[in-house]
Design a protein around this motif. Structure first.
Motif, PDB file in Angstrom:
ATOM      1  N   VAL A 269       5.891   1.608   0.551  1.00 30.66           N
ATOM      2  CA  VAL A 269       7.211   0.992   0.657  1.00 30.66           C
ATOM      3  C   VAL A 269       7.763   0.690  -0.732  1.00 30.66           C
ATOM      4  CG1 VAL A 269       8.483  -1.051   1.446  1.00 30.66           C
ATOM      5  CG2 VAL A 269       6.796   0.036   2.944  1.00 30.66           C
ATOM      6  N   GLN A 270       6.899   0.321  -1.640  1.00 33.88           N
ATOM      7  CA  GLN A 270       7.337  -0.076  -2.982  1.00 33.88           C
ATOM      8  C   GLN A 270       7.981   1.065  -3.763  1.00 33.88           C
ATOM      9  OE1 GLN A 270       7.095  -3.296  -1.933  1.00 33.88           O
ATOM     10  NE2 GLN A 270       7.132  -3.565  -4.141  1.00 33.88           N
ATOM     11  N   LYS A 271       7.647   2.294  -3.437  1.00 31.76           N
ATOM     12  CA  LYS A 271       8.255   3.429  -4.137  1.00 31.76           C
ATOM     13  C   LYS A 271       9.691   3.664  -3.682  1.00 31.76           C
ATOM     14  CE  LYS A 271       6.757   6.988  -0.862  1.00 31.76           C
ATOM     15  NZ  LYS A 271       5.860   8.145  -0.661  1.00 31.76           N
ATOM     16  N   LEU A 272      10.117   2.996  -2.617  1.00 35.43           N
ATOM     17  CA  LEU A 272      11.467   3.168  -2.093  1.00 35.43           C
ATOM     18  C   LEU A 272      12.439   2.285  -2.853  1.00 35.43           C
ATOM     19  CD1 LEU A 272      10.602   3.218   1.725  1.00 35.43           C
ATOM     20  CD2 LEU A 272      10.864   5.168   0.161  1.00 35.43           C
ATOM     21  N   PHE A 273      12.534   2.526  -4.153  1.00 29.82           N
ATOM     22  CA  PHE A 273      13.491   1.865  -5.049  1.00 29.82           C
ATOM     23  C   PHE A 273      13.181   0.392  -5.311  1.00 29.82           C
ATOM     24  CE2 PHE A 273      15.689   5.152  -2.562  1.00 29.82           C
ATOM     25  CZ  PHE A 273      15.951   6.049  -3.570  1.00 29.82           C
ATOM     26  N   TYR A 274      12.012  -0.088  -4.865  1.00 25.47           N
ATOM     27  CA  TYR A 274      11.628  -1.458  -5.190  1.00 25.47           C
ATOM     28  C   TYR A 274      10.958  -1.521  -6.564  1.00 25.47           C
ATOM     29  CZ  TYR A 274      12.545  -2.786  -0.346  1.00 25.47           C
ATOM     30  OH  TYR A 274      13.149  -3.031   0.859  1.00 25.47           O
ATOM     31  N   LEU A 275      10.028  -0.608  -6.810  1.00 23.25           N
ATOM     32  CA  LEU A 275       9.264  -0.613  -8.065  1.00 23.25           C
ATOM     33  C   LEU A 275       9.819   0.435  -9.023  1.00 23.25           C
ATOM     34  CD1 LEU A 275       6.862  -1.621  -9.748  1.00 23.25           C
ATOM     35  CD2 LEU A 275       5.425   0.053  -8.563  1.00 23.25           C
ATOM     36  N   PRO A 276      10.447   0.020 -10.125  1.00 26.64           N
ATOM     37  CA  PRO A 276      10.947   0.984 -11.119  1.00 26.64           C
ATOM     38  C   PRO A 276       9.787   1.732 -11.786  1.00 26.64           C
ATOM     39  CG  PRO A 276      11.961  -1.186 -11.419  1.00 26.64           C
ATOM     40  CD  PRO A 276      10.821  -1.367 -10.462  1.00 26.64           C
ATOM     41  N   GLU A 277      10.054   2.932 -12.238  1.00 29.85           N
ATOM     42  CA  GLU A 277       9.046   3.771 -12.913  1.00 29.85           C
ATOM     43  C   GLU A 277       7.824   4.003 -12.030  1.00 29.85           C
ATOM     44  OE1 GLU A 277      10.156   4.932 -15.632  1.00 29.85           O
ATOM     45  OE2 GLU A 277      11.739   3.492 -16.064  1.00 29.85           O
ATOM     46  N   ALA A 278       8.058   4.183 -10.728  1.00 27.29           N
ATOM     47  CA  ALA A 278       6.940   4.287  -9.783  1.00 27.29           C
ATOM     48  C   ALA A 278       6.092   5.531 -10.011  1.00 27.29           C
ATOM     49  CB  ALA A 278       7.473   4.281  -8.353  1.00 27.29           C
ATOM     50  N   HIS A 279       6.658   6.592 -10.556  1.00 26.95           N
ATOM     51  CA  HIS A 279       5.888   7.827 -10.755  1.00 26.95           C
ATOM     52  C   HIS A 279       5.427   8.001 -12.204  1.00 26.95           C
ATOM     53  CE1 HIS A 279      10.021   8.667 -11.776  1.00 26.95           C
ATOM     54  NE2 HIS A 279       9.688   9.799 -12.360  1.00 26.95           N
ATOM     55  N   THR A 280       5.754   7.040 -13.078  1.00 22.09           N
ATOM     56  CA  THR A 280       5.353   7.149 -14.486  1.00 22.09           C
ATOM     57  C   THR A 280       4.430   5.990 -14.864  1.00 22.09           C
ATOM     58  OG1 THR A 280       7.409   6.031 -15.135  1.00 22.09           O
ATOM     59  CG2 THR A 280       7.414   8.438 -15.132  1.00 22.09           C
ATOM     60  N   ASP A 281       5.007   4.929 -15.435  1.00 27.21           N
ATOM     61  CA  ASP A 281       4.188   3.835 -15.958  1.00 27.21           C
ATOM     62  C   ASP A 281       3.451   3.058 -14.868  1.00 27.21           C
ATOM     63  OD1 ASP A 281       5.355   4.669 -18.259  1.00 27.21           O
ATOM     64  OD2 ASP A 281       6.677   2.941 -18.503  1.00 27.21           O
ATOM     65  N   PHE A 282       4.045   2.951 -13.668  1.00 24.61           N
ATOM     66  CA  PHE A 282       3.454   2.137 -12.606  1.00 24.61           C
ATOM     67  C   PHE A 282       2.931   2.980 -11.447  1.00 24.61           C
ATOM     68  CE2 PHE A 282       5.505  -1.147 -14.971  1.00 24.61           C
ATOM     69  CZ  PHE A 282       4.804  -2.315 -14.679  1.00 24.61           C
ATOM     70  N   VAL A 283       2.548   4.209 -11.720  1.00 22.40           N
ATOM     71  CA  VAL A 283       2.044   5.072 -10.659  1.00 22.40           C
ATOM     72  C   VAL A 283       0.726   4.535 -10.095  1.00 22.40           C
ATOM     73  CG1 VAL A 283       0.704   6.621 -12.155  1.00 22.40           C
ATOM     74  CG2 VAL A 283       1.730   7.493 -10.035  1.00 22.40           C
ATOM     75  N   PHE A 284      -0.031   3.797 -10.900  1.00 19.75           N
ATOM     76  CA  PHE A 284      -1.299   3.246 -10.426  1.00 19.75           C
ATOM     77  C   PHE A 284      -1.074   2.247  -9.290  1.00 19.75           C
ATOM     78  CE2 PHE A 284      -4.680  -0.060 -10.870  1.00 19.75           C
ATOM     79  CZ  PHE A 284      -5.737   0.709 -10.402  1.00 19.75           C
ATOM     80  N   ALA A 285       0.020   1.495  -9.349  1.00 21.94           N
ATOM     81  CA  ALA A 285       0.325   0.535  -8.280  1.00 21.94           C
ATOM     82  C   ALA A 285       0.608   1.264  -6.970  1.00 21.94           C
ATOM     83  CB  ALA A 285       1.510  -0.331  -8.679  1.00 21.94           C
ATOM     84  N   ILE A 286       1.345   2.370  -7.027  1.00 21.16           N
ATOM     85  CA  ILE A 286       1.623   3.155  -5.825  1.00 21.16           C
ATOM     86  C   ILE A 286       0.330   3.782  -5.302  1.00 21.16           C
ATOM     87  CG2 ILE A 286       2.967   5.050  -4.854  1.00 21.16           C
ATOM     88  CD1 ILE A 286       4.605   2.602  -5.726  1.00 21.16           C
ATOM     89  N   PHE A 287      -0.513   4.239  -6.209  1.00 19.41           N
ATOM     90  CA  PHE A 287      -1.815   4.797  -5.810  1.00 19.41           C
ATOM     91  C   PHE A 287      -2.624   3.746  -5.058  1.00 19.41           C
ATOM     92  CE2 PHE A 287      -6.269   5.753  -6.341  1.00 19.41           C
ATOM     93  CZ  PHE A 287      -6.346   7.130  -6.149  1.00 19.41           C
ATOM     94  N   ALA A 288      -2.660   2.525  -5.595  1.00 19.21           N
ATOM     95  CA  ALA A 288      -3.417   1.456  -4.936  1.00 19.21           C
ATOM     96  C   ALA A 288      -2.819   1.109  -3.576  1.00 19.21           C
ATOM     97  CB  ALA A 288      -3.442   0.219  -5.831  1.00 19.21           C
ATOM     98  N   GLU A 289      -1.489   1.167  -3.470  1.00 20.87           N
ATOM     99  CA  GLU A 289      -0.844   0.856  -2.189  1.00 20.87           C
ATOM    100  C   GLU A 289      -1.177   1.916  -1.140  1.00 20.87           C
ATOM    101  OE1 GLU A 289       3.619  -0.066  -0.358  1.00 20.87           O
ATOM    102  OE2 GLU A 289       3.391   0.718  -2.408  1.00 20.87           O
ATOM    103  N   GLU A 290      -1.187   3.166  -1.508  1.00 20.89           N
ATOM    104  CA  GLU A 290      -1.387   4.239  -0.535  1.00 20.89           C
ATOM    105  C   GLU A 290      -2.851   4.543  -0.253  1.00 20.89           C
ATOM    106  OE1 GLU A 290       2.820   6.639  -0.993  1.00 20.89           O
ATOM    107  OE2 GLU A 290       0.956   7.654  -1.563  1.00 20.89           O
TER     108      GLU A 290
END
Length: 397
Positions: A269-290
């Motif tokens: 859900v966070q990659k849906l425009f909630y978390l900026p730079e979701a595929h670059t600097d903060f990709v680890f957060a999306i990885f942990a979420e999924e």
């Protein structure tokens, strides 16, 4: 003039880095396995994390995914070339590589540089962008690996032996700070200090340099208002959740949603425009979420194998008398290890935001190509070490 090589006074003991269950696996195989796993995880999570923003900005959900694949193919090409270049090439051309890196770092501070989010860190070349700091970090580590061999006696004698290298390091870090890129400066500084320590620099002098570097870093951290704000927001991620703490608070929410096994690939859900730079600097957060905590452990284990295999390659090279190759291996591993630590620490709120990518995982052309190139150099170092060992074994017979 032929240089008499001396092994460093400090060597990493084998049992520190090679557990018993890994004795039968060569460092080369572990390194290649780790990179293969990390590259596959990177492609998967970049594709998932970038679909929403790619659809909104480019009307193509696979825009960043496709570009990431292209960068990865370029990276594999760079690794293949580096793995087939003899180490004598780097030893011969290191002054040119360092000079080119400095010129690129200067160019990025001119109108040729592209400014994004307040930082001028990129040079545009056609449809591609180059981040000179990635080249600069490698160039300094390459220079240091040769300097530590040529000036080994002076380095081990005292501060005077370190000053010429400190001058080069200071120039590059000053150019980094001009962008500004505090994260790259920190990564490079710690990596060079690690190389100096393993090369046998006296502990008391090493500590003096460390104190001076820390003092300078603290001064730089408080020299700009935006850095002070980042430091203050770092202490409490929730005191201004919709202001200066927004990025960190959204990252922590992603970790909370991941739980043990994650919400599933593509269901973040966070990659849906909630978390900026979701595929670059903060990709680890999306990885942990999924993928959850279990997936994070798998990622950590792959990074552990990569770092451990790289250290083994450096240690083996030094034990065979290939000091420059060994120091270069250590330096490259330190660069990537520091970037891994800082990126993960930023995503989890342990460090202030630094804007560093996660090696092999984050989207980013220059970073991805450079880490693959360094991977290829590690393979070449291992190849020449094994060739030397085979020659020595043949002579004994």
């Amino acid at each position: 003039m032929k240089i008499a090589l001396k092994k460093p006074s400090f060597s990493i003991p084998r049992h520190w880095i090679v557990p018993d269950w890994q004795q039968e696996f060569t460092a080369r195989r572990l390194l290649m396995l780790a990179v293969a796993v990390l590259a596959c995880l990177g492609v998967t999570i970049v594709g998932s994390a970038s679909m929403s923003i790619a659809s909104a900005d480019f009307n193509n959900p696979f825009y960043f995914f496709t570009r990431h694949l292209v960068y990865m193919m370029l990276g594999v090409t760079a690794a293949t070339i580096a793995a087939n270049l003899p180490m004598s090439f780097w030893q011969k051309w290191y002054p040119v590589i360092l000079l080119v890196a400095v010129i690129l770092l200067i160019a990025v501070l001119t109108p040729l540089g592209r400014r994004v989010n307040g930082s001028a860190r990129w040079l545009g070349v056609g449809g591609l962008t180059i981040q000179p700091s990635e080249v600069g970090k490698f160039a300094v580590v390459l220079y240091m690996s040769i300097y530590l061999v040529r000036r080994q006696d002076q380095v081990r004698a005292g501060l005077k032996g370190v000053l010429p290298a400190s001058f080069i390091l200071g120039i590059v870090i000053a150019l980094f700070m001009g962008e500004p890129d505090f994260g790259a400066s920190l990564v490079l500084m710690v990596s060079v200090f690690g190389m100096l320590f393993l090369a046998g620099a006296p502990l008391k002098h090493f500590m003096i340099l460390g104190v001076a570097a820390v003092s300078g870093a603290v001064g730089l951290a408080f020299s700009a208002e935006y850095r002070v704000k980042r430091l203050m927001s770092f202490w409490d991620a929730w005191d201004d959740a919709y202001g200066t703490d927004y990025q960190l608070s959204q990252s922590l929410i992603a970790f909370g949603r991941g739980d043990w096994f994650g919400v599933g690939l593509g269901h973040s859900v966070q990659k849906l425009f909630y978390l900026p730079e979701a595929h670059t600097d903060f990709v680890f957060a999306i990885f942990a979420e999924e993928f959850g905590l279990v997936g994070v452990f798998v990622l950590f284990f792959a990074f552990y194998l990569f770092v451990q295999a790289g250290i083994r390659i450096g240690r083996n090279a030094i034990n065979k008398g290939l000091l420059q190759e060994g120091y270069l291996a250590y330096g490259m591993i330190f660069l990537m290890l520091m970037q891994i630590i800082i990126n993960i620490s930023v995503c989890t709120g342990l460090f202030p935001t630094k804007g560093l990518t996660l090696p092999f995982i984050s989207y980013g052309g220059s970073s991805l190509i450079m880490v693959f190139a360094m991977f290829g150099i590690l393979l070449r170092i291992d190849t020449e070490t094994q060739q030397l060992q085979s020659t020595a074994t043949g002579e004994q017979k």
